[in-house]
Design an enzyme around this catalytic site. Structure first.
Site, mmCIF file in Angstrom:
data_model
loop_
_atom_site.group_PDB
_atom_site.id
_atom_site.type_symbol
_atom_site.label_atom_id
_atom_site.label_comp_id
_atom_site.label_asym_id
_atom_site.label_seq_id
_atom_site.Cartn_x
_atom_site.Cartn_y
_atom_site.Cartn_z
ATOM 1 N N ASP A 469 0.824 -1.210 0.000
ATOM 2 C CA ASP A 469 0.000 0.000 0.000
ATOM 3 C C ASP A 469 0.857 1.257 0.000
ATOM 4 O O ASP A 469 2.056 1.224 0.311
ATOM 5 C CB ASP A 469 -0.915 -0.014 1.227
ATOM 6 C CG ASP A 469 -2.276 0.596 0.943
ATOM 7 O OD1 ASP A 469 -2.383 1.403 -0.006
ATOM 8 O OD2 ASP A 469 -3.237 0.282 1.662
ATOM 9 N N ASP A 538 -11.016 2.245 -3.419
ATOM 10 C CA ASP A 538 -11.578 1.874 -2.118
ATOM 11 C C ASP A 538 -13.105 1.864 -2.151
ATOM 12 O O ASP A 538 -13.739 1.400 -1.203
ATOM 13 C CB ASP A 538 -11.101 2.847 -1.038
ATOM 14 C CG ASP A 538 -9.656 2.582 -0.620
ATOM 15 O OD1 ASP A 538 -9.145 1.489 -0.927
ATOM 16 O OD2 ASP A 538 -9.046 3.466 0.005
#
Length: 725
Positions: A469, A538
């Site tokens: 990430d 997301d």
């Protein structure tokens, strides 16, 4: 006297013979259907003669006129167009000229060749090599440059494109994608006006979220899915980029010319290049077709799976992520119970997300611990190795989340190495998501980031998956390591990141890795050279994801686009799962919140996905009904044998009484017979396609099509269409 004249004539003749040997009439680069042709003009400049559908006879290119000017425009001498390269020499001279020296062709195999064209300044010891790799079967070209000089002191590179392409057309329509966090991939198609249009990023540690470094350009008229001239391009770079389109309708030198310069964004990035050092630009990958946007996508997908993505056709693992089930609040026992959920669901792997590390500053929320990659002893007293073994006992593999490029100020790493952080020395720290960016231009930081993954894998060699990430972009960016070369930072950061990833891949070539960045911040082929897949957003709402995943389908194969079933959205579990099955399927959901029929459905969908993964992930995509201006959306994937295909259909928000047109399929073999079967049905649910179980010819399915009866909002169907035996 006669002897001297004879000597002079001999020298002139020798020079002409040498020039004939070294200066070709044309440099022809061809794929199966496309040609890019250069010619060296009388000033020894490299001119682009042609780009488009390849001609049957190579001699026909000789009949084309030589256009004025350079194919790779330079700054500071004669051109008023945007330069592909502009430099300041060691003596302060801001001009550059490039003349053809030679070219060589490197043949890798029957499909791939690279042409290297060497250009030099006639006054300065400055050299640029244009590299163009052709992929014949895929109809794709890949272009980049290397820059080298032997001046006495450093040269400043002010602009340094990877590629410069010139198109000749009447009008141009640009399709590109923009957005922000949880709102990625908004599609816009605009006609290019006279002047300059740019798509760019200044995010530093990532390329995307706001704008994608990819585009489709329709020439002369807007292209359809399966018709029209299209150039599709994408830049393989994980940092600041710029795609510049200069539309010149009328000028003294050219008319109806579109110049496309693509590469690293020159914003705050004048690069100091020392003598005898080589600077390499990222690759610009592009494909041209006269058969519409669908064919352009299929070309790029084929290239990506074979060449652009790390082990692109490696079997992907379905997974269950713990994030929505636990967030930061978990312990060892809680995770072990979730392994049972993964086993029950039938997925391959359990993925442990954020929150497993930090002791002096425990990672119990996102404001502490980032950078301290020691296992939290309170949550996980027996360590990661225990979790790996317990997962394997349940027949499930284990994966883990890391964010090694970042640090919280509240961490031991920050206390020990404040000089490793990007921050201006006389400004307040600028936090985003309560974190700062580590300075990957610094080799010591590169070693630290490599060690995060390497230590995990050495201590736990059975870890089967890494989610990498990167949850913020650069602000207040200053490197204490680079000192007086601050404008090298944006480039050196990304190069440092790639140095780390190269080392990881050298040690762990089979490890499956996801490229994630605050949602869709790294949807680009620079990182996918080292990763199998990326996280697109997301936002996992099923309805939103139809649009998001549809947008990505223009440039990326389904195998690379991670799609998880979560609790986002008010659609049925069937709808959300069917949407996720269009990409690389995963789950991030609490199974205890599902009803029995919903859980049974998910288990069935996982089995179907595993069985059909090769078709969905690696097959040719055909977009049948786009969601943008319709009440529905539908696409299908067809394997290379044309024996198997999978079709997805979704109703969006139709009004009562609306009738869907027949679905005309694409990509099948007209002469084959196919049986149509609706799969992914809820318990006791009836198929929504009334032709379920019937046999049709490919010709019928593509010319007549299937009736579609989804009369309500947010309904979905998945059809398996196989050659009838």
């Amino acid at each position: 006297m006669i002897k001297n004249i004879f000597s002079i004539l001999l020298l002139v003749l020798s020079s002409l013979i040498l020039q004939a040997q070294t200066v070709p009439e044309e440099i022809i680069l061809q794929t199966k259907n496309t040609a890019l042709v250069y010619r060296v003009n009388t000033k020894k400049q490299l001119s682009q003669v042609y780009f488009g559908v390849s001609l049957l006879f190579r001699d026909d290119y000789k009949k084309m006129a030589t256009p004025p000017g350079d194919a790779f425009t330079t700054g500071g001498v004669n051109y008023v167009r945007d330069p592909a390269i502009q430099v300041t020499h060691a003596d302060g001279n801001p001009s550059l000229q490039l003349q053809y020296v030679k070219h060589t062709v490197e043949k890798m195999d029957d499909n791939v060749s690279t042409t290297h064209i060497v250009l030099k300044d006639p006054v300065y010891p400055f050299e640029l090599t244009l590299h163009i790799k052709t992929y014949a079967k895929e109809d794709v070209m890949e272009q980049w440059t290397t820059i080298l000089h032997k001046e006495k002191k450093a040269v400043l590179l002010n602009q340094y494109s990877s590629a410069a392409l010139q198109l000749k057309g009447d009008k141009y329509w640009l399709s590109h994608f923009f957005g922000d966090w949880a709102n990625e991939m908004r599609m816009e198609e605009v006609q290019l006006p006279e002047g300059i249009k740019t798509i760019e990023s200044k995010l530093g540690a990532r390329a995307t979220n706001f704008d994608l470094p990819s585009f489709m350009l329709s020439i002369n008229k807007p292209a359809e899915e399966e018709s029209g001239e299209v150039l599709a391009g994408t830049l393989a770079w994980s940092g600041n980029y710029r795609l510049l389109f200069e539309n010149i309708r009328y000028s003294e030198d050219v008319d109806h010319l579109l110049q496309i310069n693509s590469g690293i964004n020159p914003y705050a990035s004048t690069y100091t290049l020392q003598p005898n050092e080589t600077f390499t630009t990222p690759a610009f990958i592009y494909t041209y077709t006269a058969k519409g946007k669908g064919q352009a996508s299929r070309n790029l997908h084929s290239w990506a799976l074979n060449y652009g993505i790390w082990k692109g056709k490696q079997q992907r693992q379905t997974l269950l992520n713990n994030w929505e089930a636990t967030y930061f609040k978990f312990d060892q026992n809680k995770l072990v119970t979730l392994f049972d959920d993964a086993k029950k669901l039938g997925v391959d792997l359990f993925l442990l997300d954020d929150g497993w590390f930090g002791n002096k500053y425990p990672r119990n929320n996102d404001d502490a611990g980032l950078g301290d990659w020691d296992v939290n002893k309170t949550k996980l007293p027996d360590g990661i190795g225990y979790l790996v073994k317990e997962a394997e006992k349940k027949g499930v593999k284990f994966g883990i989340w890391v964010e090694p490029e970042m640090v919280n100020p509240k961490s031991e790493l920050y206390e020990k190495h404040p000089d490793w952080v990007l921050k201006l020395p006389n400004r307040d720290e600028n936090l985003r998501r309560t974190q700062l960016v580590l300075d990957l231009s610094n080799p010591a930081v590169q070693q630290h980031v490599f060690a995060v993954v390497n230590n995990l894998m050495k201590q736990n060699p059975n870890i089967a998956y890494i989610k990498w990430d990167c949850n913020r972009y650069m602000t207040n960016a200053y490197s204490s390591y680079l000192k007086n070369k601050q404008t090298n930072l944006y480039v050196d950061y990304v190069d440092g990141l790639y140095n780390v990833l190269k080392r990881i891949r050298a040690n762990y070539p089979d490890l499956e890795m996801m490229w994630c960045s605050g949602g869709g911040g790294r949807a680009e082929y620079g990182g996918l050279k080292y990763m199998q897949e990326f996280w697109p957003s997301d936002n996992t709402d099923g309805l939103s994801r139809i649009f998001i995943q549809w947008g990505y389908s223009y440039f990326f194969p389904a195998a690379a686009v991670c799609a998880h079933v979560t609790s986002w959205g008010n659609q049925s579990i069937k709808f959300r799962t069917d949407v996720a099955m269009m990409g690389k399927l995963g789950f991030d959901i609490q199974l205890s919140h599902l009803k029995d029929d919903e859980l049974n459905y998910c288990k069935q969908a996982v089995q179907n996905y595993k069985r059909l993964q090769d078709v969905i992930g690696y097959g040719d995509v055909y977009r049948l009904v786009a969601p943008y201006d319709n009440l529905a959306a539908s696409l299908m994937y067809v394997d290379e044998t044309k024996k198997k295909s999978v079709l997805f259909a979704f109703s969006l928000h139709p009004k009562y009484g609306d009738v869907f047109p027949k679905l005309q399929l694409k990509g099948l073999d007209s002469a084959k017979k196919y049986i149509v079967k609706e799969i992914n049905l809820m318990d006791d649910a009836k198929p929504q396609f009334k032709q379920n179980g019937q046999i049709f010819s490919g010709d019928y399915l593509m010319k007549v099509g299937l009736d579609w009866y989804m009369q309500q909002s947010l309904k979905s169907s998945v059809l398996e269409i196989n050659e009838a035996e």
